[in-house]
Design a protein around this motif. Structure first.
Motif, PDB file in Angstrom:
ATOM      1  N   VAL A   1       0.836  -1.199   0.000  1.00  0.00           N
ATOM      2  CA  VAL A   1       0.000   0.000   0.000  1.00  0.00           C
ATOM      3  C   VAL A   1       0.874   1.254   0.000  1.00  0.00           C
ATOM      4  CG1 VAL A   1      -1.699   1.334   1.317  1.00  0.00           C
ATOM      5  CG2 VAL A   1      -1.950  -1.140   1.122  1.00  0.00           C
ATOM      6  N   ARG A   2       1.921   1.229   0.795  1.00  0.00           N
ATOM      7  CA  ARG A   2       2.835   2.378   0.850  1.00  0.00           C
ATOM      8  C   ARG A   2       3.550   2.568  -0.490  1.00  0.00           C
ATOM      9  NH1 ARG A   2       6.657   0.634   5.144  1.00  0.00           N
ATOM     10  NH2 ARG A   2       7.630   2.691   4.917  1.00  0.00           N
ATOM     11  N   GLU A   3       3.927   1.488  -1.132  1.00  0.00           N
ATOM     12  CA  GLU A   3       4.596   1.592  -2.437  1.00  0.00           C
ATOM     13  C   GLU A   3       3.663   2.184  -3.490  1.00  0.00           C
ATOM     14  OE1 GLU A   3       6.096  -2.265  -3.371  1.00  0.00           O
ATOM     15  OE2 GLU A   3       7.832  -2.091  -2.023  1.00  0.00           O
ATOM     16  N   LEU A   4       2.381   1.830  -3.442  1.00  0.00           N
ATOM     17  CA  LEU A   4       1.409   2.369  -4.385  1.00  0.00           C
ATOM     18  C   LEU A   4       1.251   3.885  -4.232  1.00  0.00           C
ATOM     19  CD1 LEU A   4      -1.376  -0.368  -4.241  1.00  0.00           C
ATOM     20  CD2 LEU A   4       0.092   0.157  -6.194  1.00  0.00           C
ATOM     21  N   HIS A   5       1.568   4.382  -3.046  1.00  0.00           N
ATOM     22  CA  HIS A   5       1.438   5.819  -2.778  1.00  0.00           C
ATOM     23  C   HIS A   5       2.795   6.518  -2.741  1.00  0.00           C
ATOM     24  CE1 HIS A   5      -2.390   4.134  -1.384  1.00  0.00           C
ATOM     25  NE2 HIS A   5      -2.902   5.326  -1.615  1.00  0.00           N
ATOM     26  N   SER A   6       3.806   5.873  -3.280  1.00  0.00           N
ATOM     27  CA  SER A   6       5.163   6.434  -3.247  1.00  0.00           C
ATOM     28  C   SER A   6       5.549   7.129  -4.545  1.00  0.00           C
ATOM     29  CB  SER A   6       6.182   5.312  -2.979  1.00  0.00           C
ATOM     30  OG  SER A   6       6.276   4.445  -4.109  1.00  0.00           O
ATOM     31  N   LYS A   7       4.621   7.140  -5.519  1.00  0.00           N
ATOM     32  CA  LYS A   7       4.967   7.655  -6.855  1.00  0.00           C
ATOM     33  C   LYS A   7       3.711   8.161  -7.543  1.00  0.00           C
ATOM     34  CE  LYS A   7       4.661   2.938  -8.759  1.00  0.00           C
ATOM     35  NZ  LYS A   7       4.299   2.272  -7.485  1.00  0.00           N
ATOM     36  N   ASP A   8       3.940   8.894  -8.634  1.00  0.00           N
ATOM     37  CA  ASP A   8       2.846   9.255  -9.528  1.00  0.00           C
ATOM     38  C   ASP A   8       3.200   8.755 -10.919  1.00  0.00           C
ATOM     39  OD1 ASP A   8       4.793  11.050 -10.333  1.00  0.00           O
ATOM     40  OD2 ASP A   8       3.685  12.847  -9.749  1.00  0.00           O
TER      41      ASP A   8
ATOM     42  N   VAL B   1       2.473  14.236  -5.599  1.00  0.00           N
ATOM     43  CA  VAL B   1       1.999  13.396  -4.490  1.00  0.00           C
ATOM     44  C   VAL B   1       3.094  12.497  -3.916  1.00  0.00           C
ATOM     45  CG1 VAL B   1      -0.375  13.410  -5.315  1.00  0.00           C
ATOM     46  CG2 VAL B   1       1.172  11.589  -6.080  1.00  0.00           C
ATOM     47  N   ILE B   2       4.322  12.662  -4.382  1.00  0.00           N
ATOM     48  CA  ILE B   2       5.409  11.829  -3.849  1.00  0.00           C
ATOM     49  C   ILE B   2       5.837  12.383  -2.490  1.00  0.00           C
ATOM     50  CG2 ILE B   2       7.721  10.909  -4.244  1.00  0.00           C
ATOM     51  CD1 ILE B   2       7.253  11.260  -7.243  1.00  0.00           C
ATOM     52  N   PRO B   3       5.744  11.578  -1.430  1.00  0.00           N
ATOM     53  CA  PRO B   3       6.041  12.079  -0.073  1.00  0.00           C
ATOM     54  C   PRO B   3       7.529  12.025   0.260  1.00  0.00           C
ATOM     55  CG  PRO B   3       5.202   9.842   0.068  1.00  0.00           C
ATOM     56  CD  PRO B   3       5.208  10.200  -1.394  1.00  0.00           C
ATOM     57  N   TYR B   4       8.282  12.999  -0.242  1.00  0.00           N
ATOM     58  CA  TYR B   4       9.727  12.990  -0.036  1.00  0.00           C
ATOM     59  C   TYR B   4      10.120  13.188   1.429  1.00  0.00           C
ATOM     60  CZ  TYR B   4      10.436  12.852  -5.055  1.00  0.00           C
ATOM     61  OH  TYR B   4      10.441  12.455  -6.382  1.00  0.00           O
TER      62      TYR B   4
ATOM     63  N   ILE C   1       2.534  10.991   6.525  1.00  0.00           N
ATOM     64  CA  ILE C   1       1.189  10.480   6.262  1.00  0.00           C
ATOM     65  C   ILE C   1       0.759  10.823   4.841  1.00  0.00           C
ATOM     66  CG2 ILE C   1      -1.245  10.602   6.937  1.00  0.00           C
ATOM     67  CD1 ILE C   1      -0.269  11.645   9.698  1.00  0.00           C
ATOM     68  N   THR C   2       0.255   9.837   4.111  1.00  0.00           N
ATOM     69  CA  THR C   2      -0.444  10.096   2.854  1.00  0.00           C
ATOM     70  C   THR C   2      -1.928   9.905   3.101  1.00  0.00           C
ATOM     71  OG1 THR C   2       1.335   9.561   1.300  1.00  0.00           O
ATOM     72  CG2 THR C   2      -0.908   9.216   0.539  1.00  0.00           C
ATOM     73  N   ILE C   3      -2.725  10.914   2.728  1.00  0.00           N
ATOM     74  CA  ILE C   3      -4.191  10.815   2.851  1.00  0.00           C
ATOM     75  C   ILE C   3      -4.758  10.437   1.491  1.00  0.00           C
ATOM     76  CG2 ILE C   3      -6.329  11.981   3.450  1.00  0.00           C
ATOM     77  CD1 ILE C   3      -4.804  13.903   5.179  1.00  0.00           C
ATOM     78  N   ASP C   4      -5.271   9.229   1.397  1.00  0.00           N
ATOM     79  CA  ASP C   4      -5.883   8.729   0.166  1.00  0.00           C
ATOM     80  C   ASP C   4      -7.390   9.004   0.242  1.00  0.00           C
ATOM     81  OD1 ASP C   4      -7.310   6.920  -1.608  1.00  0.00           O
ATOM     82  OD2 ASP C   4      -5.416   5.903  -1.944  1.00  0.00           O
TER      83      ASP C   4
END
Length: 464
Positions: free
Chosen positions: A27-34, A82-85, A89-92
């Motif tokens: 899940v974290r990997e899916l939100h690590s990039k655009d 949206v890449i959290p450098y 927290i990423t809010i989906d």
């Protein structure tokens, strides 16, 4: 996970259900990039709010613990927004996907941020209405507002900022505000809609949007026009606009891209600069517009023009344009697409496109030029091996050259994709002292710099 983040996760689980808080690696990997070529970076935790109250509580926790927060729609952005450098927290917003109200008499709709544009248009069709902004990707409306998205229909209907009547926004400290109302105009207070649209998650999280919608036109006609040169094509568009013809879409595709389209879509279009056009309105007015357009095209050496009124034929015609990015991706397996995005005054567009094509030929990388030429916005698509430093350097040098070309002509480094991290280095050159005003606004609304930190503006970490 460090102790600080463990405390954050514990605090989040006090008011969110177990399935709304994830530290799962996948899940974290899916939100690590655009969809950009920028390097990925993992968030520490991903949360899935269902209400504005959830978002408010999340922001309150993050602000108290000074944990970075990045809002996330579908990850279709192209400049690393949206890449959290800074991790955190990423809010989906995918669970906030309800169309709350269709006010057909007011030509307004109220939606949650996770609603996609195709989802909205499917619902609006029942009322004889449609939402105009079409960036190509099936992005979320929250994300489209965050980047001030536009696309093929901008020449007639305007950009995302033009469609927003009101936003519900959760600020960095958890405060919930509204930026507008339902009135068609207002002279009251600062224009907060304009401030928050395009802020890329750096000033607040959108939890509700009230948007303008339009009646579905009575008739629609599409066309494909072929020209001997890019200059002829762009000058034809300029003449159409100067004539006051209310064209709904006008897109330029250069000869290299037409070849790619033919390979991917099985079409046999001439390998020459081509305009894809669309007109909509009432039948009588449309006939006049089409005839006038034909005359203008002939004045600019148009070699072939084909009009389509049948819905299937129109769809096929526009599919060729919309599928261009995928045509390049499928034609260059193993390479990553880099998409440039500049906008110049219409009078400068032909020379800017010619300059970009010349520079693209010089670096010997596969790619093409396309653009929303009705508003001066164009893109170069480059296929690069991001593991190859030489190719990456060539692509970045090319990007910089066309950005500087645009800025020298009082254009902008990004017409629609936004700043993110990719265009951040050009902000001083474009905005000058005004950038300091933006930094002050950021610090006023987000003094702890937790909202999508170091996107658009760079804020130095301040001592507590």
């Amino acid at each position: 996970m460090n102790t600080s983040m463990e405390s954050t996760v514990v605090a989040l689980k006090e008011f969110l259900d177990e399935d709304q808080v994830s530290v799962n690696q996948t899940v974290r990997e899916l939100h690590s990039k655009d969809e950009s070529y920028h390097d990925a970076s993992l968030p520490d935790v991903v949360v899935f709010p269902k209400t504005a109250a959830d978002v408010s509580k999340i922001m309150n926790v993050a602000n108290n613990l000074q944990v970075p927060v990045v809002p996330f729609g579908r990850g279709s952005s192209l400049e690393g927004h949206v890449i959290p450098y800074e991790n955190g927290i990423t809010i989906d917003f995918s669970l906030m996907d309800k169309i709350l109200e269709v006010r057909e008499k007011d030509l307004l709709v109220k939606v949650q941020p996770g609603v996609t544009r195709t989802q909205l248009n499917k619902e609006l069709k029942k009322y004889g209405l449609f939402f105009s902004v079409d960036p190509g990707a099936d992005a979320t409306l929250g994300g489209m507002a965050a980047t001030n998205a536009s696309g093929t229909t901008t020449v007639k209907y305007g950009v995302m900022r033009d469609q927003v009547r009101d936003l519900e926004v959760v600020l960095a400290d958890g405060t919930i505000i509204h930026t507008g109302n339902l009135a068609a105009k207002s002279a009251s207070g600062f224009h907060l809609n304009g401030l928050f649209v395009g802020s890329e998650g750096t000033l607040g999280c959108f939890t509700e949007l009230t948007l303008k919608v339009y009646g579905i036109p009575e008739f629609t006609t599409a066309a494909r026009a072929v020209f001997p040169t890019v200059k002829n094509a762009v000058e034809a568009v300029t003449s159409i606009l100067q004539a006051g013809i209310p064209i709904a879409r006008v897109e330029l595709v250069d000869e290299s891209s037409i070849r790619q389209v033919n390979k991917f879509s099985g079409t046999d279009y001439a390998d020459k600069p081509t305009l894809f056009l669309e007109f909509d309105g009432n039948e009588a007015g449309l006939k006049q517009d089409v005839e006038f357009t034909k005359e203008i095209m002939q004045d600019h050496n148009c070699e072939e023009i084909q009009f389509e009124t049948d819905n299937t034929a129109r769809t096929k015609l526009w599919d060729a344009r919309h599928n261009l990015a995928y045509a390049y991706i499928h034609g260059h397996v193993g390479k990553k697409m880099m998409v440039t995005d500049v906008c110049v005054p219409i009078s400068e567009l032909a020379d800017a496109v010619i300059f970009a094509r010349k520079e693209l030929d010089a670096i010997d990388l596969p790619g093409g030029i396309l653009g929303h030429v009705g508003d001066g916005n164009f893109h170069a698509l480059l296929m690069i091996d991001i593991s190859n430093p030489e190719e990456l350097a060539k692509a970045e040098t090319f990007n910089e050259k066309i950005v500087l070309y645009a800025l020298e002509r009082n254009g902008t480094c990004t017409g629609e994709h936004g700043v993110g991290v990719g265009k951040q280095k050009y902000q001083v050159a474009e905005h000058g002292e005004a950038l300091q005003v933006m930094e002050k606004i950021k610090l006023a609304l987000d003094p702890n710099n937790i909202l999508n930190p170091n996107k658009i503006v760079q804020i130095e970490k301040m001592d507590k």
